[in-house]
Design an enzyme around this catalytic site. Structure first.
Site, short mmCIF file in Angstrom:
data_model
loop_
_atom_site.label_atom_id
_atom_site.label_comp_id
_atom_site.label_asym_id
_atom_site.label_seq_id
_atom_site.Cartn_x
_atom_site.Cartn_y
_atom_site.Cartn_z
N THR A 150 40.98 59.47 -72.03
CA THR A 150 41.63 59.72 -73.31
C THR A 150 41.00 60.94 -73.97
O THR A 150 41.69 61.73 -74.62
CB THR A 150 41.49 58.50 -74.23
OG1 THR A 150 42.05 57.36 -73.58
CG2 THR A 150 42.20 58.72 -75.55
N HIS A 202 31.18 58.07 -76.30
CA HIS A 202 30.18 57.01 -76.39
C HIS A 202 29.04 57.37 -77.35
O HIS A 202 29.24 57.95 -78.39
CB HIS A 202 29.65 56.65 -75.00
CG HIS A 202 30.70 56.18 -74.05
ND1 HIS A 202 31.76 55.40 -74.44
CD2 HIS A 202 30.87 56.37 -72.71
CE1 HIS A 202 32.52 55.13 -73.38
NE2 HIS A 202 32.01 55.71 -72.34
#
Length: 277
Positions: free
Chosen positions: A108, A152
């Site tokens: 993504t 992340h």
């Protein structure tokens, strides 16, 4: 039952109860831990996993075999991928003709980057280099690439690499659409009892929220040398109401992202109704 998800804190936090037999009525799970770039490829190339965590951007390629479960994934606000460089510039044109590292060709993050760059980077970048996400910031720091697209916990740690934020793609997406950003999806083989699986995963999410210390050792064992503080910040950001239920806004975000990408010829057309459980 074979399941694969990442060793990142949000995934281990969510799936701890499920894979440790703490949710009544669930089967035993054979767990594989893999980076998102690996799981995206496994979903397309292999035929051995029953449940996978993949990028939403990879959904169009697996929709015939897998259904999207409405829980367990990563979708939210203020949690988008970042584009980092060694310069202090926030002008996207500095990437024109440059070399940029990304974590996966079907992530993504990369899909958002392509949509953003098509609007903001004159002439486009020169070269895209795919590498594991934990190698991207060191590569930008040592100059082997000009910029890096990170995900992340890099959101919390990039300053320690003396890097600067060029743009926050999540912020760009939210300002442009008013919708949350769909990052990681949980998919399951269509031949399985999808309603039962979704219910079990939702129970695992709720168990994690009610018993936040229960998964601590498991989360930190797989946390790739993160500090407990960074691991908790990661969980707080990526495990939210959409982890328990995508809901109307969640599905609208998926449809908006992949619909726009399909119109640009970046992904196959997606039948979102066929994906829903």
């Amino acid at each position: 039952m074979k399941i694969v998800f990442s060793p990142c804190p949000n995934d281990t936090f969510i799936f701890h109860a499920l894979v440790h037999g703490l949710i009544p009525g669930t089967p035993k799970f054979d767990v594989t831990y893999a980076d998102i770039d690996v799981t995206n490829k496994l979903a397309v190339q292999e035929n051995e996993f029953d449940i996978l965590k993949i990028s939403y951007a990879a959904l169009p390629w697996v929709q015939s075999d897998y259904a999207l479960l409405p829980c367990g994934g990563a979708l939210g606000r203020g949690c988008g991928p970042l584009v980092l460089s060694k310069d202090n510039s926030s002008d996207p044109s500095v990437l024109s003709g440059k070399r940029v590292a990304v974590p996966s060709e079907r992530s993504t993050a990369y899909l958002l980057f392509r949509l953003w760059a098509a609007e903001k980077v004159p002439g486009g970048v020169r070269e895209i280099v795919v590498m594991p996400f934990h190698e991207i910031m060191p590569a930008v720091r040592n100059g082997s690439v000009d910029a890096g697209l990170v995900i992340h916990e890099a959101r919390f740690t990039y300053q320690t690499y003396d890097l600067s934020l060029l743009t926050d793609l999540g912020e760009w997406w939210e300002n442009d659409t008013g919708l949350p950003i769909p990052l990681g999806a949980i998919i399951a083989r269509r031949t399985l009892d999808l309603d039962a699986l979704a219910n079990s995963i939702r129970q695992s999410v709720e168990y994690a929220w009610k018993n936040p210390d229960a998964s601590l050792d498991y989360v930190m064992f797989h946390a790739q040398e993160l500090s407990p503080e960074v691991a908790q910040a990661h969980i707080d950001l990526y495990v939210n109401k959409f982890s328990a239920n995508l809901g109307k806004d969640g599905f609208a975000a998926v449809e908006a992202l992949l619909g726009r990408a399909a119109k640009e010829g970046l992904v196959p057309e997606l039948d979102l109704k066929a994906l829903k459980v």
